[in-house]
Structure formats: structure tokens, C-alpha cells
Write a protein that holds these residues in place. Structure first.
Motif, mmCIF file in Angstrom:
data_model
loop_
_atom_site.group_PDB
_atom_site.id
_atom_site.type_symbol
_atom_site.label_atom_id
_atom_site.label_comp_id
_atom_site.label_asym_id
_atom_site.label_seq_id
_atom_site.Cartn_x
_atom_site.Cartn_y
_atom_site.Cartn_z
ATOM 1 N N PHE A 42 52.307 4.118 -6.367
ATOM 2 C CA PHE A 42 53.181 4.850 -5.687
ATOM 3 C C PHE A 42 52.555 5.858 -4.754
ATOM 4 O O PHE A 42 53.201 5.875 -3.339
ATOM 5 C CB PHE A 42 53.977 5.892 -6.681
ATOM 6 C CG PHE A 42 54.743 6.723 -6.168
ATOM 7 C CD1 PHE A 42 56.105 6.346 -5.370
ATOM 8 C CD2 PHE A 42 54.705 7.994 -5.931
ATOM 9 C CE1 PHE A 42 56.961 7.044 -4.753
ATOM 10 C CE2 PHE A 42 55.957 9.040 -5.090
ATOM 11 C CZ PHE A 42 56.778 8.336 -4.609
ATOM 12 N N LEU A 43 51.353 6.293 -4.963
ATOM 13 C CA LEU A 43 50.939 7.228 -3.873
ATOM 14 C C LEU A 43 50.199 6.429 -2.817
ATOM 15 O O LEU A 43 50.428 6.895 -1.675
ATOM 16 C CB LEU A 43 49.792 8.018 -4.586
ATOM 17 C CG LEU A 43 50.243 9.156 -5.448
ATOM 18 C CD1 LEU A 43 49.119 9.783 -6.217
ATOM 19 C CD2 LEU A 43 51.011 10.248 -4.686
ATOM 20 N N ALA A 44 49.642 5.327 -2.986
ATOM 21 C CA ALA A 44 49.003 4.330 -1.953
ATOM 22 C C ALA A 44 50.327 3.940 -1.078
ATOM 23 O O ALA A 44 49.955 3.910 0.057
ATOM 24 C CB ALA A 44 48.472 3.253 -2.700
ATOM 25 N N GLY A 45 51.498 3.825 -1.736
ATOM 26 C CA GLY A 45 52.862 3.458 -1.023
ATOM 27 C C GLY A 45 53.053 4.519 0.288
ATOM 28 O O GLY A 45 53.165 4.282 1.386
ATOM 29 N N ALA A 46 53.258 5.746 -0.482
ATOM 30 C CA ALA A 46 53.414 6.775 0.310
ATOM 31 C C ALA A 46 52.380 7.112 1.327
ATOM 32 O O ALA A 46 52.889 7.475 2.488
ATOM 33 C CB ALA A 46 53.537 7.824 -0.897
ATOM 34 N N VAL A 47 51.272 6.944 1.075
ATOM 35 C CA VAL A 47 50.413 7.246 2.144
ATOM 36 C C VAL A 47 50.427 6.391 3.256
ATOM 37 O O VAL A 47 50.229 6.632 4.667
ATOM 38 C CB VAL A 47 48.880 7.384 1.577
ATOM 39 C CG1 VAL A 47 47.859 7.355 2.693
ATOM 40 C CG2 VAL A 47 48.764 8.691 0.870
ATOM 41 N N THR A 48 50.530 5.047 2.977
ATOM 42 C CA THR A 48 50.569 3.807 3.935
ATOM 43 C C THR A 48 51.851 4.217 4.644
ATOM 44 O O THR A 48 51.842 4.057 5.855
ATOM 45 C CB THR A 48 50.748 2.557 2.990
ATOM 46 O OG1 THR A 48 49.739 2.316 2.191
ATOM 47 C CG2 THR A 48 50.816 1.424 4.015
ATOM 48 N N ALA A 49 52.907 4.481 4.150
ATOM 49 C CA ALA A 49 54.150 4.783 4.798
ATOM 50 C C ALA A 49 54.005 5.828 6.037
ATOM 51 O O ALA A 49 54.393 5.937 7.004
ATOM 52 C CB ALA A 49 55.255 5.130 3.984
ATOM 53 N N TRP A 50 53.387 6.978 5.221
ATOM 54 C CA TRP A 50 53.203 8.141 6.302
ATOM 55 C C TRP A 50 52.214 7.741 7.500
ATOM 56 O O TRP A 50 52.445 8.245 8.424
ATOM 57 C CB TRP A 50 52.520 9.111 5.392
ATOM 58 C CG TRP A 50 52.232 10.450 6.176
ATOM 59 C CD1 TRP A 50 53.050 11.398 6.486
ATOM 60 C CD2 TRP A 50 50.751 11.042 6.592
ATOM 61 N NE1 TRP A 50 52.626 12.216 7.232
ATOM 62 C CE2 TRP A 50 51.008 12.168 7.163
ATOM 63 C CE3 TRP A 50 49.791 10.374 6.327
ATOM 64 C CZ2 TRP A 50 49.995 12.835 7.860
ATOM 65 C CZ3 TRP A 50 48.634 11.238 6.760
ATOM 66 C CH2 TRP A 50 48.597 12.399 7.486
ATOM 67 N N LEU A 51 51.245 7.069 6.969
ATOM 68 C CA LEU A 51 50.307 6.815 8.302
ATOM 69 C C LEU A 51 50.938 5.687 9.200
ATOM 70 O O LEU A 51 50.712 5.822 10.240
ATOM 71 C CB LEU A 51 49.298 6.034 7.637
ATOM 72 C CG LEU A 51 48.061 6.863 6.597
ATOM 73 C CD1 LEU A 51 46.910 5.889 6.263
ATOM 74 C CD2 LEU A 51 47.505 7.739 7.845
ATOM 75 N N LEU A 52 51.571 4.860 8.805
ATOM 76 C CA LEU A 52 52.299 3.779 9.619
ATOM 77 C C LEU A 52 53.542 4.767 10.441
ATOM 78 O O LEU A 52 53.732 4.120 11.683
ATOM 79 C CB LEU A 52 53.116 2.872 8.904
ATOM 80 C CG LEU A 52 52.038 1.645 8.317
ATOM 81 C CD1 LEU A 52 52.811 0.675 7.576
ATOM 82 C CD2 LEU A 52 51.489 1.238 9.556
ATOM 83 N N GLY A 53 54.079 5.668 9.856
ATOM 84 C CA GLY A 53 54.972 6.481 10.584
ATOM 85 C C GLY A 53 54.387 7.450 11.470
ATOM 86 O O GLY A 53 55.027 7.490 12.820
ATOM 87 N N ARG A 54 53.144 7.899 11.314
ATOM 88 C CA ARG A 54 52.457 8.696 12.484
ATOM 89 C C ARG A 54 52.087 7.963 13.606
ATOM 90 O O ARG A 54 52.034 8.133 14.777
ATOM 91 C CB ARG A 54 51.129 9.019 11.735
ATOM 92 C CG ARG A 54 51.525 10.396 10.927
ATOM 93 C CD ARG A 54 50.297 11.110 10.509
ATOM 94 N NE ARG A 54 49.287 11.384 11.750
ATOM 95 C CZ ARG A 54 48.188 11.666 11.676
ATOM 96 N NH1 ARG A 54 47.596 12.040 10.412
ATOM 97 N NH2 ARG A 54 47.387 11.917 12.826
ATOM 98 N N ARG A 55 51.727 6.442 13.079
ATOM 99 C CA ARG A 55 51.427 5.451 14.547
ATOM 100 C C ARG A 55 52.275 5.426 15.585
ATOM 101 O O ARG A 55 52.021 5.238 16.559
ATOM 102 C CB ARG A 55 50.656 4.310 13.663
ATOM 103 C CG ARG A 55 50.162 3.188 14.797
ATOM 104 C CD ARG A 55 49.630 2.175 13.888
ATOM 105 N NE ARG A 55 50.733 1.289 13.877
ATOM 106 C CZ ARG A 55 50.720 -0.181 13.753
ATOM 107 N NH1 ARG A 55 49.823 -0.506 13.218
ATOM 108 N NH2 ARG A 55 52.013 -0.920 13.888
ATOM 109 N N GLY A 56 53.641 5.262 14.920
ATOM 110 C CA GLY A 56 54.635 5.017 15.890
ATOM 111 C C GLY A 56 55.305 6.276 16.719
ATOM 112 O O GLY A 56 55.697 5.844 17.559
ATOM 113 N N LYS A 57 54.710 7.443 16.653
ATOM 114 C CA LYS A 57 54.956 8.335 17.354
ATOM 115 C C LYS A 57 54.147 8.575 18.511
ATOM 116 O O LYS A 57 52.881 8.253 18.645
ATOM 117 C CB LYS A 57 54.600 9.810 16.767
ATOM 118 C CG LYS A 57 55.921 9.853 15.566
ATOM 119 C CD LYS A 57 55.972 11.301 14.927
ATOM 120 C CE LYS A 57 57.155 11.161 13.916
ATOM 121 N NZ LYS A 57 57.115 12.334 13.210
#
Length: 57
Positions: A42-57
Motif C-alpha cells: 500500500f505504501l509503495a503504491g501511495a508513493v508511486t502515485a504521489w511521485l507520478l502526480g508531481r511529475r505531471g505538474k
């Protein structure tokens, strides 16, 4: 709000799974509590989602 509901469901799911899981890492086998495996996943998925979300900005 939906993120909080999903996080709450994930925590509940982790807490009710108390058995041991056997995981195969390329060569060794590791026995770990299922709650730990689920929490790390779960934490790995949350970190991945957070990192991918930052990349789009």
C-alpha cells in the motif's frame, strides 16, 4: 474525501489479515506477516502515485 475512504479501507484490510505470507524474491524465500506485506505494498503504491502526480505538474 475518496482518498481518505480508500486509505481507511486499506488500513482495515491490512489489520484483518494476520496470517503469514511466503514471498519469493528471485532466489530466497521470505516469510513475513501478511499485514506487513500489505502495508508495504500500500505504501509503495501511495508513493508511486504521489511521485507520478508531481511529475505531471
Amino acid at each position: 474525501m475518496a482518498g481518505l475512504v480508500l486509505a481507511g479501507l486499506a488500513v482495515w484490510f491490512v489489520l484483518i489479515n494476520t496470517r503469514t505470507a511466503r514471498i519469493h524474491f528471485w532466489i530466497p524465500w521470505v516469510d513475513a506477516p501478511m499485514w506487513f506485506v500489505l502495508a508495504v505494498t500500500f505504501l509503495a503504491g501511495a508513493v508511486t502515485a504521489w511521485l507520478l502526480g508531481r511529475r505531471g505538474k
